[in-house]
Design a protein around this motif. Structure first.
Motif, PDB file in Angstrom:
ATOM      1  N   TYR A 260      -1.510   5.189  -4.004  1.00 41.81           N
ATOM      2  CA  TYR A 260      -2.594   5.041  -2.915  1.00 41.81           C
ATOM      3  C   TYR A 260      -1.967   5.635  -1.652  1.00 41.81           C
ATOM      4  CZ  TYR A 260      -6.554   2.754  -0.707  1.00 41.81           C
ATOM      5  OH  TYR A 260      -7.728   2.208  -0.345  1.00 41.81           O
TER       6      TYR A 260
ATOM      7  N   ALA B  26       2.223  -3.013  -2.275  1.00 45.96           N
ATOM      8  CA  ALA B  26       2.341  -2.020  -1.339  1.00 45.96           C
ATOM      9  C   ALA B  26       3.541  -1.188  -1.744  1.00 45.96           C
ATOM     10  CB  ALA B  26       2.340  -2.710   0.046  1.00 45.96           C
TER      11      ALA B  26
ATOM     12  N   VAL C   9       1.642   2.200  -2.416  1.00 45.91           N
ATOM     13  CA  VAL C   9       1.359   2.608  -1.356  1.00 45.91           C
ATOM     14  C   VAL C   9       2.155   3.689  -0.763  1.00 45.91           C
ATOM     15  CG1 VAL C   9       0.568   2.199   1.061  1.00 45.91           C
ATOM     16  CG2 VAL C   9      -0.129   0.585  -1.023  1.00 45.91           C
TER      17      VAL C   9
END
Length: 133
Positions: free
Chosen positions: A2, A28, A32
């Protein structure tokens, strides 16, 4: 993965809240990737993005959290450059710091965050400054 375009405002508006918000995204550290962007409107000292205090702080925080970070810089209109970089990097989310303004202040001076929201086809996350809220 992401991908988040994290726009770092020169005045650090919303920076701490932006960092906390991205660090709190689910998974995360594993999923991420953050591109820290600073748009120079005026750079008489010839600084690079790696020399901007807010960028260094965000980079340090994300690395401590195990989040992949890369640095991006640009010059010109913040709105145009944020949107161009978001397209070039094909990000999933644009994260911008915001600040409270009066209706008159918005009308007179506009808002980078507002213009990005209205012009982007990508999701935009606004993280307001902790000051005054």
């Amino acid at each position: 993965m992401y991908r988040v375009l994290f726009a770092v405002h020169p005045g650090r508006q919303g920076l701490d809240h932006q960092i906390r918000t991205i660090r709190a995204l689910p998974h995360a550290a594993e999923e991420v990737s953050v591109s820290l962007l600073h748009v120079f409107s005026d750079n008489p000292r010839g600084l690079s993005v790696a020399q901007v205090d807010g960028v260094r702080e965000a980079q340090r925080e994300f690395k401590q959290a195990g989040i992949h970070v890369d640095l991006e810089e640009s010059s010109g209109s913040p709105v145009a450059e944020i949107l161009n970089k978001a397209d070039a990097l094909d990000v999933d989310l644009i994260c911008i710091g915001g600040r409270k303004r009066s209706p008159v202040g918005k009308a007179l001076f506009g808002s980078v965050a507002q213009q990005v929201i209205l012009s982007s086809e990508r999701p935009v996350l606004i993280c307001n400054s902790d000051e005054g809220y």
